[in-house]
Structure formats: structure tokens, C-alpha cells
Design a protein around this motif. Structure first.
Motif, PDB file in Angstrom:
ATOM      1  N   UNK A 177       0.843  -1.190   0.000  1.00 54.50           N
ATOM      2  CA  UNK A 177       0.000   0.000   0.000  1.00 54.50           C
ATOM      3  C   UNK A 177       0.877   1.237   0.000  1.00 54.50           C
ATOM      4  N   UNK A 178       0.451   2.247  -0.769  1.00 55.35           N
ATOM      5  CA  UNK A 178       1.166   3.523  -0.828  1.00 55.35           C
ATOM      6  C   UNK A 178       0.170   4.673  -0.796  1.00 55.35           C
ATOM      7  N   UNK A 179       0.621   5.790  -0.241  1.00 53.50           N
ATOM      8  CA  UNK A 179      -0.151   7.037  -0.280  1.00 53.50           C
ATOM      9  C   UNK A 179       0.623   8.018  -1.148  1.00 53.50           C
ATOM     10  N   UNK A 239       5.386   4.843   0.883  1.00 53.47           N
ATOM     11  CA  UNK A 239       5.040   3.542   1.453  1.00 53.47           C
ATOM     12  C   UNK A 239       4.160   3.694   2.684  1.00 53.47           C
ATOM     13  N   UNK A 240       3.102   2.867   2.782  1.00 51.18           N
ATOM     14  CA  UNK A 240       2.197   2.874   3.922  1.00 51.18           C
ATOM     15  C   UNK A 240       2.287   1.566   4.699  1.00 51.18           C
ATOM     16  N   UNK A 241       2.129   0.434   4.000  1.00 51.33           N
ATOM     17  CA  UNK A 241       2.082  -0.851   4.702  1.00 51.33           C
ATOM     18  C   UNK A 241       2.170  -1.988   3.700  1.00 51.33           C
ATOM     19  N   UNK A 242       2.311  -3.189   4.232  1.00 52.01           N
ATOM     20  CA  UNK A 242       2.160  -4.421   3.460  1.00 52.01           C
ATOM     21  C   UNK A 242       0.929  -5.126   3.983  1.00 52.01           C
ATOM     22  N   UNK A 243       0.345  -5.973   3.171  1.00 54.41           N
ATOM     23  CA  UNK A 243      -0.840  -6.700   3.596  1.00 54.41           C
ATOM     24  C   UNK A 243      -1.054  -7.939   2.777  1.00 54.41           C
ATOM     25  N   UNK A 263      -3.149   3.619  -2.823  1.00 61.13           N
ATOM     26  CA  UNK A 263      -3.046   2.743  -3.983  1.00 61.13           C
ATOM     27  C   UNK A 263      -2.398   1.451  -3.501  1.00 61.13           C
ATOM     28  N   UNK A 264      -2.589   0.399  -4.261  1.00 56.71           N
ATOM     29  CA  UNK A 264      -1.941  -0.861  -3.911  1.00 56.71           C
ATOM     30  C   UNK A 264      -1.640  -1.655  -5.172  1.00 56.71           C
ATOM     31  N   UNK A 265      -0.699  -2.553  -5.027  1.00 62.27           N
ATOM     32  CA  UNK A 265      -0.392  -3.522  -6.069  1.00 62.27           C
ATOM     33  C   UNK A 265      -0.081  -4.836  -5.368  1.00 62.27           C
ATOM     34  N   UNK A 318      -4.674  -1.333  -7.728  1.00 67.77           N
ATOM     35  CA  UNK A 318      -5.878  -0.536  -7.611  1.00 67.77           C
ATOM     36  C   UNK A 318      -5.797   0.502  -6.523  1.00 67.77           C
ATOM     37  N   UNK A 319      -6.977   0.955  -6.077  1.00 63.16           N
ATOM     38  CA  UNK A 319      -7.079   1.962  -5.024  1.00 63.16           C
ATOM     39  C   UNK A 319      -8.024   1.449  -3.945  1.00 63.16           C
TER      40      UNK A 319
END
Length: 164
Positions: free
Chosen positions: A44-46, A50-54, A154-156, A129-130
Motif C-alpha cells: 500500500x502507498x499514499x 510507502x504505507x504498509x504491506x498486507x 493505492x496498492x499492487x 488498484x485503489x
């Protein structure tokens, strides 16, 4: 005459049976935009990075579960539970909605979190996506309204594959 009636009924039933048996298959195949339902590791990114992993896990029965490395909270937000929800595909587009609960510290209000996902299948085992997060009072209905998102990321992600 009786044999003819039994025979015509049997023929009719044999012609109708494949349609009846395949009607469930059509419904089950609606979420086939993912080459493989399963668990995807996501980043996850803002806008600031970088924001987090999931991990987001898409079940063949249209449910999903999400867990995040940020569930412990930070100085900016309270800890929260894992997310559970549902998903669907149209073409190569995935839409999903999950619910989680905040676990506030020091007298903060308990809230329901709702995360709305929009993703695209970008490769054989890739998604991007978002997501938008919204908060509701604990006794509120998180599906009754759409307040402005509290955050957008956003995430990938990539399918987690078993080692063979």
C-alpha cells in the motif's frame, strides 16, 4: 400410449437436465476475472510513499479477508481488526467492500471502518488498484452513506504461490 408418454417425458428430462446442472456453473464463474482466486501479498502507498504491506485473500465464494501490517496502529490512528467483506468481478475489474473495527486507546471512540476497493487484474497473477477508507459510529450503518474518505491509498499485489 403410456410407454410413448414415459418415453417423451424421459427425452424431455434428458434434454433439460444439462441446462439445470449448468445454471449453477454460470453463477459460480462470474468471478473468473482472477486467473486464480487466492491470497495476494500487497503493498500500500499514499501520495507520500510507502504505507504498509498486507495480504488480501479472494475466496471462490465471493468473500475476502484482508490483514495489514498497520493493524497495530500508530500515533496517527488507533489499532484496528482485520477486514472481512465481499468482492465481485466485471471483466478484469474487481470491486470489493470490507468492514473492520477500531480498537481505540485512551478513551478514543470505537468506530466501524469500511474500506472500498477498486482493482484491475494486470497480469496472470497481478492486481493493482485503489482503496478508500471511511469511518462510522459503532452503532451506525457503514453501508447507509458515503462520507468523504478519511484516507485513500493505492496498492499492487501478486498471488502468493505455493512452493512446489
Amino acid at each position: 400410449m403410456k410407454i410413448r408418454k414415459i418415453f417423451s417425458t424421459a427425452v424431455f428430462a434428458s434434454l433439460l437436465m444439462p441446462a439445470i446442472l449448468n445454471s449453477g456453473a454460470a453463477t459460480a464463474s462470474e468471478n473468473k476475472c482472477l486467473p486464480e482466486p487466492g491470497a495476494y501479498i500487497i503493498t500500500l502507498e499514499s501520495t507520500s510513499g510507502f504505507v504498509a504491506r498486507g495480504v488480501i485473500s479472494f475466496d471462490e465464494e465471493d468473500t475476502l479477508a484482508v490483514t495489514s501490517s498497520n493493524e497495530g496502529g500508530s500515533t496517527n490512528f488507533a489499532p484496528f481488526t482485520s477486514q472481512l467483506g465481499t468482492w465481485k468481478c466485471v471483466g478484469n475489474q474487481i470491486t470489493a467492500r470490507t468492514i473492520d473495527f477500531t480498537l481505540p486507546l485512551n478513551g478514543q471512540n470505537k468506530q466501524i471502518g469500511r474500506i472500498d476497493y477498486k482493482a484491475t487484474v494486470t497480469g496472470k497473477n497481478m492486481i493493482q488498484g485503489t482503496l478508500e477508507g471511511r469511518f462510522f459510529p459503532l452503532n451506525g450503518n457503514p453501508q447507509a452513506s458515503d462520507p468523504a474518505p478519511a484516507f485513500t491509498n493505492t496498492f499492487r499485489g501478486e498471488l502468493i504461490k505455493p512452493r512446489l
